[in-house]
Every structure is written in structure tokens, then in C-alpha cells.
Design an enzyme around this catalytic site. Structure first.
Site, PDB file in Angstrom:
ATOM      1  N   TYR A  67       0.829  -1.204   0.000  1.00 11.13           N
ATOM      2  CA  TYR A  67       0.000   0.000   0.000  1.00 11.13           C
ATOM      3  C   TYR A  67       0.865   1.256   0.000  1.00 11.13           C
ATOM      4  O   TYR A  67       1.979   1.259   0.539  1.00 11.13           O
ATOM      5  CB  TYR A  67      -0.896   0.055   1.243  1.00 11.13           C
ATOM      6  CG  TYR A  67      -1.908  -1.051   1.342  1.00 11.13           C
ATOM      7  CD1 TYR A  67      -3.149  -0.940   0.714  1.00 11.13           C
ATOM      8  CD2 TYR A  67      -1.639  -2.205   2.071  1.00 11.13           C
ATOM      9  CE1 TYR A  67      -4.086  -1.961   0.814  1.00 11.13           C
ATOM     10  CE2 TYR A  67      -2.578  -3.227   2.172  1.00 11.13           C
ATOM     11  CZ  TYR A  67      -3.806  -3.093   1.541  1.00 11.13           C
ATOM     12  OH  TYR A  67      -4.730  -4.094   1.637  1.00 11.13           O
ATOM     13  N   ASP A  81     -10.358   8.198   8.395  1.00 10.20           N
ATOM     14  CA  ASP A  81      -9.971   8.878   7.154  1.00 10.20           C
ATOM     15  C   ASP A  81     -10.743  10.191   7.040  1.00 10.20           C
ATOM     16  O   ASP A  81     -11.562  10.532   7.904  1.00 10.20           O
ATOM     17  CB  ASP A  81     -10.182   7.984   5.933  1.00 10.20           C
ATOM     18  CG  ASP A  81     -11.631   7.540   5.766  1.00 10.20           C
ATOM     19  OD1 ASP A  81     -12.527   8.260   6.236  1.00 10.20           O
ATOM     20  OD2 ASP A  81     -11.867   6.480   5.167  1.00 10.20           O
ATOM     21  N   ARG A 172      -5.200   2.630   7.829  1.00  6.78           N
ATOM     22  CA  ARG A 172      -5.722   3.771   8.590  1.00  6.78           C
ATOM     23  C   ARG A 172      -5.234   3.707  10.037  1.00  6.78           C
ATOM     24  O   ARG A 172      -4.798   4.701  10.618  1.00  6.78           O
ATOM     25  CB  ARG A 172      -7.252   3.763   8.576  1.00  6.78           C
ATOM     26  CG  ARG A 172      -7.885   4.273   7.311  1.00  6.78           C
ATOM     27  CD  ARG A 172      -9.392   4.065   7.362  1.00  6.78           C
ATOM     28  NE  ARG A 172      -9.741   2.652   7.331  1.00  6.78           N
ATOM     29  CZ  ARG A 172     -10.869   2.135   7.805  1.00  6.78           C
ATOM     30  NH1 ARG A 172     -11.754   2.920   8.383  1.00  6.78           N
ATOM     31  NH2 ARG A 172     -11.116   0.857   7.711  1.00  6.78           N
TER      32      ARG A 172
END
Length: 294
Positions: A67, A81, A172
Site C-alpha cells: 500500500y 480517514d 488507517r
């Protein structure tokens, strides 16, 4: 019938389910599934399996994920987020060097508490369903592995990291935990999945590219199991195995294998005590049942 795998470059703003629906229409196949859900706001690699290849979906989750995550320091939201409600703002007088040092403690095996806004199920219900009702449940910490972690850029309050990690890692949460370790908070601004097992972003196709030339984007089903060693069998053995008959192949070590007849991929088998047991057969070899007596 079309069978194969498409390495889709999912755009932000599209659910994984929507991407599957587009592939279903493009190839005219009803039996389509994806490996590893991506959040609607995230982009990147989404392997989509078509036809008989869907039998191999479970093998696509083997391997690490990659990622690139971008975050903002000093802001905490209920979703983790920037789509969520802001819960807290904090000073973020952090230097690039401090961030680099902070990353060191997040490499290797670490403990993570799954976020409330996730698809993890508790008592048969997804966590985000509880979260949308205003409920916060106790979640047990889980061990995940960060294989590699590096800083792409830092321009306070913005930072970007590249991560290679085990399945089940929440980026996250990782961004939030990194920020907490330097005395502030953070939320994620954007997430790009660069790798899912052996499927990489360099080899992915946009939905527009797939629509233009579907055949060029279609990978063979065995792409999902290239990590497995190959057992190549003769016609009689192929017939017996693909029809569920116990078959011994002497000298074969225990484990999982790709089964080939010549250059034809037949499926996935396991071996124990030199006996081959079919696990996922995609191609059945037809023959004369009398052959089994010889």
C-alpha cells in the site's frame, strides 16, 4: 465460457462490488468474484476472478499486500480517514527526522486494534454497521506483520508511506498509531493498493482498458497459484485424479501442488503419503472407465 483472472486497477469512488459488476458485463459471465475488498475511496489492485477461476479465490489471499498511504497530522476522525467526522485536532510540530525514527518501531510484528469502521464481523455483524448506529465495541488487538515500511515524503502536516504487510493490516490504524507515537493524531487522506499477493499495480488494467481489449487483460486461472510447485501427470493419472480416484505418485513429497497434464493446468491438489487428493479441479479429463482396472 470465459475463465481467468483480471488484475483490475480500481479507481477511487467505486466499490469493489461495482468493479465486479463491470467485469461481469464486459466478459458476459455471471460467475465473477474478487479477492480482497478495497474501500470505495481507495484505489489500486483488485484481482477479479471469472468463471471456473473463481474456485481459486481462496489462494489469492496468500502472500503480502502493498500500500501507499497518505495522511494528515493533527486531525482525528471517527472513520480514520477524511470522509469521517472530525473528533479532535492537535498540534503537530513534528519534523521529518522524527517521523523517520517513529517508523522504525512499526516494522516487524506489531499489535493492532481493528477500527470500528471496518468489515470485521463481531457476533455476525460487521463493525461498521455498529459504528453507524453510534456504537463502539470492545475489539481485541491482533498481531500483524509489517514487512517493509518507508517514508515517501513528508511536508508537515502531510506525510506519505509505502507499506508491505500481512493480510488483515489496517493502514488507517497504522497511520493513526504512527502519529500517536510522536505525540499527535492523524487521519488518512488517500490509499492506493500497489500489490495483492503476486498481482501488482504495474501489471494492472483500468476498467476502460479492459473494456477496449478484454482478451489482453485476461490472465490464465493458474496465475493465482504460481507459488505452488507443479506435479505433471500422464493421461491415466490425470483421468483418475480429476475424477476423484485416489492415485499414488511415488516420490512426491507432502504438500500442495498445481496439477498439470502436459501444459494443461487441471487444478490444485494436495499430497499425503504419496497419494494425490484433488482440492480444486478446474479441468476434468475424460476417459474409459475400464482403464482404471489396469
Amino acid at each position: 465460457m470465459t475463465s481467468g483472472i483480471v488484475n483490475v486497477l480500481k479507481p477511487p469512488g467505486l466499490t469493489s462490488h461495482d468493479a465486479v459488476a463491470r467485469i461481469r458485463r464486459i466478459y458476459g459471465e455471471k460467475k465473477v468474484g474478487h479477492a480482497g475488498t478495497l474501500d470505495p475511496d481507495a484505489a489500486g489492485v483488485l484481482p477479479v476472478f471469472i468463471g471456473k477461476a473463481t474456485r481459486l479465490l481462496e489462494y489469492a489471499s496468500v502472500g503480502t499486500k502493498g500500500y501507499r498511504g497518505t495522511g494528515i497530522l493533527g486531525v482525528r476522525t471517527d472513520t480514520g480517514d477524511d470522509s469521517g467526522n472530525v473528533l479532535e485536532r492537535m498540534p503537530a510540530n513534528i519534523t521529518e527526522e522524527q517521523m523517520n525514527q517513529a517508523l522504525q518501531q512499526f516494522r516487524g510484528k506489531i499489535s493492532q486494534v481493528p477500527p470500528m469502521y471496518s468489515a470485521l464481523k463481531i457476533q455476525g455483524k460487521k463493525l461498521y454497521e455498529y459504528a453507524r448506529q453510534g456504537l463502539v465495541l470492545e475489539r481485541a488487538a491482533r498481531t500483524v506483520e509489517i514487512i517493509s515500511l518507508s517514508q515517501v515524503y513528508f511536508r508537515n502536516p502531510y506525510f506519505c508511506i509505502d507499506v508491505e504487510c500481512s493480510k488483515g493490516t489496517y493502514i488507517r490504524t497504522l497511520l493513526e498509531d504512527i502519529a500517536a507515537s510522536v505525540g499527535t493524531c492523524a487521519c488518512m487522506l488517500f490509499l492506493l493498493r500497489t500489490k495483492a499477493g503476486d498481482f501488482t499495480i504495474e501489471d494492472s488494467f483500468t476498467l476502460e482498458e479492459i473494456e477496449t481489449d478484454p482478451d489482453a487483460a485476461l490472465l490464465p486461472p493458474e496465475t493465482a497459484v504460481t507459488r505452488l510447485p507443479v506435479i505433471t501427470v500422464n493421461e491415466l493419472q490425470a483421468y483418475r485424479i480429476t475424477n476423484g480416484v485416489k492415485t499414488t505418485v511415488q516420490g512426491t513429497a507432502p504438500g500442495q501442488y498445481r496439477l498439470n497434464y502436459g501444459n494443461i493446468f487441471l487444478g490444485v491438489v494436495s499430497v499425503e503419503n504419496e497419494i494425490i487428493k484433488p482440492e480444486k479441479i478446474l479441468v476434468q479429463i475424460n476417459g474409459n472407465i475400464d482403464q482404471l482396472k489396469h
